[in-house]
Design a protein around this motif. Sequence first.
Motif, PDB file in Angstrom:
ATOM      1  N   SER A 198       0.822  -1.206   0.000  1.00 40.08           N
ATOM      2  CA  SER A 198       0.000   0.000   0.000  1.00 40.08           C
ATOM      3  C   SER A 198       0.861   1.264   0.000  1.00 40.08           C
ATOM      4  O   SER A 198       1.409   1.657   1.034  1.00 40.08           O
ATOM      5  CB  SER A 198      -0.915  -0.008   1.231  1.00 40.08           C
ATOM      6  OG  SER A 198      -1.614   1.209   1.333  1.00 40.08           O
ATOM      7  N   PRO A 199       0.964   1.935  -1.151  1.00 39.33           N
ATOM      8  CA  PRO A 199       1.695   3.206  -1.192  1.00 39.33           C
ATOM      9  C   PRO A 199       0.836   4.346  -0.636  1.00 39.33           C
ATOM     10  O   PRO A 199      -0.385   4.218  -0.521  1.00 39.33           O
ATOM     11  CB  PRO A 199       1.965   3.401  -2.685  1.00 39.33           C
ATOM     12  CG  PRO A 199       0.837   2.682  -3.359  1.00 39.33           C
ATOM     13  CD  PRO A 199       0.472   1.529  -2.474  1.00 39.33           C
ATOM     14  N   ALA A 200       1.479   5.457  -0.314  1.00 46.26           N
ATOM     15  CA  ALA A 200       0.785   6.639   0.207  1.00 46.26           C
ATOM     16  C   ALA A 200       0.784   7.746  -0.840  1.00 46.26           C
ATOM     17  O   ALA A 200       1.630   7.780  -1.742  1.00 46.26           O
ATOM     18  CB  ALA A 200       1.458   7.122   1.487  1.00 46.26           C
ATOM     19  N   VAL A 201      -0.172   8.643  -0.714  1.00 50.07           N
ATOM     20  CA  VAL A 201      -0.264   9.775  -1.644  1.00 50.07           C
ATOM     21  C   VAL A 201       0.916  10.725  -1.441  1.00 50.07           C
ATOM     22  O   VAL A 201       1.589  11.124  -2.397  1.00 50.07           O
ATOM     23  CB  VAL A 201      -1.603  10.526  -1.452  1.00 50.07           C
ATOM     24  CG1 VAL A 201      -1.639  11.764  -2.353  1.00 50.07           C
ATOM     25  CG2 VAL A 201      -2.784   9.610  -1.758  1.00 50.07           C
ATOM     26  N   ARG A 202       1.137  11.125  -0.193  1.00 52.15           N
ATOM     27  CA  ARG A 202       2.237  12.025   0.179  1.00 52.15           C
ATOM     28  C   ARG A 202       2.272  13.294  -0.689  1.00 52.15           C
ATOM     29  O   ARG A 202       3.332  13.745  -1.128  1.00 52.15           O
ATOM     30  CB  ARG A 202       3.582  11.302   0.102  1.00 52.15           C
ATOM     31  CG  ARG A 202       3.717  10.128   1.048  1.00 52.15           C
ATOM     32  CD  ARG A 202       5.159   9.898   1.469  1.00 52.15           C
ATOM     33  NE  ARG A 202       6.060   9.764   0.353  1.00 52.15           N
ATOM     34  CZ  ARG A 202       6.334   8.610  -0.282  1.00 52.15           C
ATOM     35  NH1 ARG A 202       5.755   7.491   0.118  1.00 52.15           N
ATOM     36  NH2 ARG A 202       7.181   8.576  -1.280  1.00 52.15           N
ATOM     37  N   GLY A 203       1.088  13.838  -0.954  1.00 53.74           N
ATOM     38  CA  GLY A 203       1.008  15.103  -1.672  1.00 53.74           C
ATOM     39  C   GLY A 203       1.251  15.020  -3.168  1.00 53.74           C
ATOM     40  O   GLY A 203       1.304  16.055  -3.854  1.00 53.74           O
ATOM     41  N   ARG A 204       1.381  13.814  -3.704  1.00 54.99           N
ATOM     42  CA  ARG A 204       1.695  13.660  -5.123  1.00 54.99           C
ATOM     43  C   ARG A 204       0.432  13.626  -5.986  1.00 54.99           C
ATOM     44  O   ARG A 204      -0.658  13.304  -5.511  1.00 54.99           O
ATOM     45  CB  ARG A 204       2.501  12.375  -5.340  1.00 54.99           C
ATOM     46  CG  ARG A 204       3.853  12.373  -4.653  1.00 54.99           C
ATOM     47  CD  ARG A 204       4.556  11.035  -4.789  1.00 54.99           C
ATOM     48  NE  ARG A 204       3.901   9.981  -4.021  1.00 54.99           N
ATOM     49  CZ  ARG A 204       4.359   8.728  -3.941  1.00 54.99           C
ATOM     50  NH1 ARG A 204       5.454   8.382  -4.603  1.00 54.99           N
ATOM     51  NH2 ARG A 204       3.714   7.835  -3.208  1.00 54.99           N
ATOM     52  N   ASN A 205       0.597  13.933  -7.251  1.00 58.69           N
ATOM     53  CA  ASN A 205      -0.483  13.787  -8.230  1.00 58.69           C
ATOM     54  C   ASN A 205      -0.549  12.316  -8.630  1.00 58.69           C
ATOM     55  O   ASN A 205       0.368  11.799  -9.274  1.00 58.69           O
ATOM     56  CB  ASN A 205      -0.204  14.670  -9.453  1.00 58.69           C
ATOM     57  CG  ASN A 205      -1.254  14.479 -10.536  1.00 58.69           C
ATOM     58  OD1 ASN A 205      -2.424  14.233 -10.247  1.00 58.69           O
ATOM     59  ND2 ASN A 205      -0.836  14.585 -11.788  1.00 58.69           N
ATOM     60  N   ILE A 206      -1.634  11.639  -8.260  1.00 59.51           N
ATOM     61  CA  ILE A 206      -1.706  10.188  -8.460  1.00 59.51           C
ATOM     62  C   ILE A 206      -2.208   9.825  -9.851  1.00 59.51           C
ATOM     63  O   ILE A 206      -1.496   9.211 -10.651  1.00 59.51           O
ATOM     64  CB  ILE A 206      -2.603   9.537  -7.383  1.00 59.51           C
ATOM     65  CG1 ILE A 206      -2.041   9.827  -5.979  1.00 59.51           C
ATOM     66  CG2 ILE A 206      -2.691   8.025  -7.629  1.00 59.51           C
ATOM     67  CD1 ILE A 206      -0.642   9.328  -5.739  1.00 59.51           C
ATOM     68  N   TRP A 207      -3.434  10.197 -10.169  1.00 60.42           N
ATOM     69  CA  TRP A 207      -4.071   9.717 -11.401  1.00 60.42           C
ATOM     70  C   TRP A 207      -3.648  10.547 -12.605  1.00 60.42           C
ATOM     71  O   TRP A 207      -3.856  11.756 -12.650  1.00 60.42           O
ATOM     72  CB  TRP A 207      -5.594   9.711 -11.236  1.00 60.42           C
ATOM     73  CG  TRP A 207      -5.987   8.994  -9.978  1.00 60.42           C
ATOM     74  CD1 TRP A 207      -6.607   9.520  -8.885  1.00 60.42           C
ATOM     75  CD2 TRP A 207      -5.734   7.622  -9.673  1.00 60.42           C
ATOM     76  NE1 TRP A 207      -6.763   8.561  -7.918  1.00 60.42           N
ATOM     77  CE2 TRP A 207      -6.239   7.382  -8.367  1.00 60.42           C
ATOM     78  CE3 TRP A 207      -5.136   6.567 -10.356  1.00 60.42           C
ATOM     79  CZ2 TRP A 207      -6.167   6.142  -7.746  1.00 60.42           C
ATOM     80  CZ3 TRP A 207      -5.057   5.325  -9.739  1.00 60.42           C
ATOM     81  CH2 TRP A 207      -5.573   5.121  -8.460  1.00 60.42           C
ATOM     82  N   GLY A 208      -3.024   9.868 -13.547  1.00 62.49           N
ATOM     83  CA  GLY A 208      -2.463  10.555 -14.698  1.00 62.49           C
ATOM     84  C   GLY A 208      -1.091  11.125 -14.404  1.00 62.49           C
ATOM     85  O   GLY A 208      -0.484  11.771 -15.263  1.00 62.49           O
ATOM     86  N   GLY A 209      -0.584  10.873 -13.193  1.00 61.91           N
ATOM     87  CA  GLY A 209       0.743  11.325 -12.787  1.00 61.91           C
ATOM     88  C   GLY A 209       1.575  10.134 -12.368  1.00 61.91           C
ATOM     89  O   GLY A 209       2.197   9.461 -13.198  1.00 61.91           O
TER      90      GLY A 209
END
Length: 209
Positions: free
Chosen positions: A83-94
């Motif tokens: 399970s990775p974390a978002v950590r402020g990143r752009n997830i979908w399409g990124g």
Amino acid sequence: MNPKITNSFFALIFCASLSYCNQTAKELEVPAEETQHANHTPKMSEGAVIIQDQPEPDTLRGSLKAEAHGMVGNAHLTINYHSPAVRGRNIWGGLVAYDQVWVTGAHSATSLTTDKDITIEEKLLPAGKYALFTIPGKEEWTIIINKNWEQHLTDDYTEKEDVLRVTVKPEAAAQPQERLRYQIVSEADSKGAINISWDKLKVTVPVAI
């Protein structure tokens, strides 16, 4: 009244009562298999955790080894993943590209194990252990069940080993989910779902037996 007739009469009543009780007990008897599943306690892999609702970031580093367990009818399903974390990143399409096969986790292939034959969107999946991949898209996701569950990410993925593919619609999550989360949800009439939630998105995969 003749004592012999009286004794015979009561003997018949006793036998009839005994037969009825035995029949009732059989009707109320729960099959051993159902009892076993109803009382089933999942065995967690060493070091694995169950990801909960998590709208806020955590201080843990890296992708956590995680599991999801649940019943759909009398079938026990297990999903093993990282399970990775978002950590402020752009997830979908990124971080997760659209229209490409994704491990839907991290590190090693996400696996789905079922101890009974099930259907996913009415397509048969025999009991066994499989890899679960996805192809995320803006409007729809492709859910892939593949034979090769023992691989790093999608390094050895090949479409010819796919067991089935179905498409589902993503939806906005009720609240943000910091860490990728799988849930196995039980519903009525031996139906259920596999829910995949991450960031602000949720995908529901219908399952039945």
